[in-house]
Design a protein around this motif. Structure first.
Motif, short mmCIF file in Angstrom:
data_model
loop_
_atom_site.label_atom_id
_atom_site.label_comp_id
_atom_site.label_asym_id
_atom_site.label_seq_id
_atom_site.Cartn_x
_atom_site.Cartn_y
_atom_site.Cartn_z
N SER A 192 2.26 4.73 -13.28
CA SER A 192 1.21 3.72 -13.43
C SER A 192 1.54 2.44 -12.66
N TYR A 193 0.61 2.03 -11.80
CA TYR A 193 0.77 0.86 -10.94
C TYR A 193 -0.27 -0.17 -11.37
N THR A 194 0.17 -1.33 -11.87
CA THR A 194 -0.73 -2.32 -12.45
C THR A 194 -0.96 -3.48 -11.49
N GLU A 195 -2.24 -3.76 -11.23
CA GLU A 195 -2.60 -4.89 -10.38
C GLU A 195 -3.92 -5.47 -10.88
N VAL A 196 -3.94 -6.78 -11.13
CA VAL A 196 -5.13 -7.45 -11.65
C VAL A 196 -5.31 -8.79 -10.93
N GLY A 197 -6.43 -9.45 -11.20
CA GLY A 197 -6.65 -10.79 -10.66
C GLY A 197 -5.82 -11.82 -11.40
N LEU A 198 -5.66 -13.00 -10.79
CA LEU A 198 -4.79 -14.04 -11.36
C LEU A 198 -5.26 -14.48 -12.74
N PHE A 199 -6.53 -14.83 -12.88
CA PHE A 199 -7.00 -15.35 -14.16
C PHE A 199 -7.09 -14.25 -15.21
N THR A 200 -7.33 -13.02 -14.77
CA THR A 200 -7.27 -11.89 -15.71
C THR A 200 -5.87 -11.77 -16.28
N SER A 201 -4.87 -11.95 -15.42
CA SER A 201 -3.48 -11.85 -15.88
C SER A 201 -3.16 -12.93 -16.90
N TYR A 202 -3.67 -14.14 -16.70
CA TYR A 202 -3.41 -15.21 -17.66
C TYR A 202 -4.05 -14.87 -19.01
N GLY A 203 -5.24 -14.29 -18.98
CA GLY A 203 -5.87 -13.87 -20.23
C GLY A 203 -5.05 -12.83 -20.96
N PRO A 238 0.81 -1.22 0.00
CA PRO A 238 0.00 0.00 0.00
C PRO A 238 0.84 1.27 0.00
N ILE A 239 2.02 1.21 0.60
CA ILE A 239 2.90 2.38 0.60
C ILE A 239 3.37 2.67 -0.82
N VAL A 240 3.82 1.63 -1.52
CA VAL A 240 4.32 1.81 -2.89
C VAL A 240 3.19 2.25 -3.82
N ARG A 241 2.03 1.63 -3.68
CA ARG A 241 0.91 1.98 -4.56
C ARG A 241 0.52 3.45 -4.39
N GLU A 242 0.39 3.88 -3.15
CA GLU A 242 0.03 5.29 -2.90
C GLU A 242 1.10 6.23 -3.42
N TYR A 243 2.35 5.86 -3.25
CA TYR A 243 3.46 6.69 -3.71
C TYR A 243 3.45 6.83 -5.22
N CYS A 244 3.20 5.70 -5.91
CA CYS A 244 3.15 5.74 -7.38
C CYS A 244 1.99 6.59 -7.86
N GLU A 245 0.83 6.43 -7.24
CA GLU A 245 -0.34 7.22 -7.65
C GLU A 245 -0.10 8.71 -7.40
#
Length: 347
Positions: free
Chosen positions: A309-320, A297-304
């Protein structure tokens, strides 16, 4: 924002994380995890002996593969010097887990992995995007013959089936590196350890089981190991921006913009060995695995806050995303360089 300012931003972030004590070693966590994993290996070995000549041994083959994946994650953490304060203790732990338990060369892996961390997804520097089997850029496809282009057009769909061969590939690449011309004395010693582990394992299987069952056990174990390990590494960078050859990029954006985090809970942390916090791992490679979720959360807030751009998705979304990206590269449906990062830094 000028690149020098991003350098300063990373320095400030690093100091904040240090001040919070987030680089503190978590030896209790790792000793407990290693004890559980090595205990599980002993239980599986005992179960194989007790079960004897039975096709139910294949259940143990799958279980063995899953436990060896956890050994690989522990070796990864130790090679990154996340476990102990002493570099020597980290290095020896990585050698024992990798060579003695997995039958793989930590020296080969470390050389390759360090290059990846230094320049993730950079076309001319990251060995993970310079694979002979998969093509990550249109230029790589263009240099192939008819069969290679046919494969590239379908490489997204073929990616996960190919992972069944990853276990064999890791053993073979390790031995090829260790037995190369000009190998050092240390390489030759490591080659002996790796070869002894592989030979002892295969010999034990064929002494314990009939040839057919032993072959099935070995094949299933290697296939499940390859799929599970590859599925943990695949979502981290594939389908993220490719940095053109020769590009210069500051450390903060180089690591964040080319990496992808995977959302999830305890199961995701276990299945991916903490690599689901890929952005944080790349920013702080020596940070202990259990701390990564706290720094996220520290890194995400800092990047925002600073427009990174901070990328985070669900596991199966990433496979797609991975499958579509690999197919798009092979089919030439779009240019993977057409993204803000590459458009800005392409030369």
């Amino acid at each position: 924002m000028p690149a020098q300012q991003y350098v300063s931003l990373y320095t400030d972030l690093l100091q904040t994380v240090r001040d919070l004590g987030l680089f503190r070693r978590r030896q209790g966590y790792y000793v407990t995890r290693m004890s559980i994993v090595l205990g599980a290996l002993l239980v599986i070995a005992a179960g194989m002996v007790l079960l004897g000549n039975s096709w139910h041994q294949l259940w143990l083959a799958g279980a063995l593969a899953l436990v060896l994946v956890q050994v690989a994650f522990l070796s990864h953490d130790s090679a990154h010097r996340q476990i102990f304060q002493s570099n020597a203790r980290n290095d020896w732990t990585a050698r024992i887990l990798s060579g003695g338990v997995l039958g793989m060369s930590v020296g080969w892996w470390r050389t390759k992995h360090n290059k990846h961390h230094a320049a993730p997804n950079q076309a001319d520097r990251d060995p993970d995007v310079q694979l002979k089997v998969l093509a990550f850029t249109p230029e790589a496809v263009a240099g192939r013959g008819p069969l290679g282009r046919w494969f590239a057009e379908r490489q997204g769909w073929l990616f996960f089936p190919l992972l069944t061969l990853e276990g064999v590939g890791l053993h073979a690449s390790s031995l090829k590196h260790l037995l190369r011309p000009g190998a050092t004395r240390g390489d030759r010693i490591e080659a002996g350890v790796v070869a002894a582990r592989i030979s002892a394992y295969v010999a034990a299987l064929y002494l314990l089981l009939p040839a057919g069952k032993a072959t099935a056990f070995l094949g299933l174990q290697l296939a499940v190991f390859g799929v599970c390990l590859g599925a943990a590494f695949a979502p981290n960078h594939k389908g993220m921006p490719i940095v053109p050859a020769g590009s210069k990029l500051d450390f903060l954006r180089r690591q964040v913009l080319t990496s992808r985090n995977i959302r999830g809970g305890v199961f995701t942390d276990l299945a991916m060995g903490g690599l689901n916090y890929q952005i944080e791992h790349h920013l702080f490679p020596s940070m202990p695995r259990p701390t990564l979720r706290h720094v996220r959360p520290i890194v995400r807030e800092y990047c925002e806050l600073h427009g990174v751009s901070y990328t985070e998705v669900g596991l199966f979304t990433s496979y797609g995303i991975v499958v579509r990206h690999l197919n798009d590269v092979g089919l030439g449906a779009r240019d993977p360089f057409q993204c803000p990062l590459v458009t800005q830094y392409r030369r």
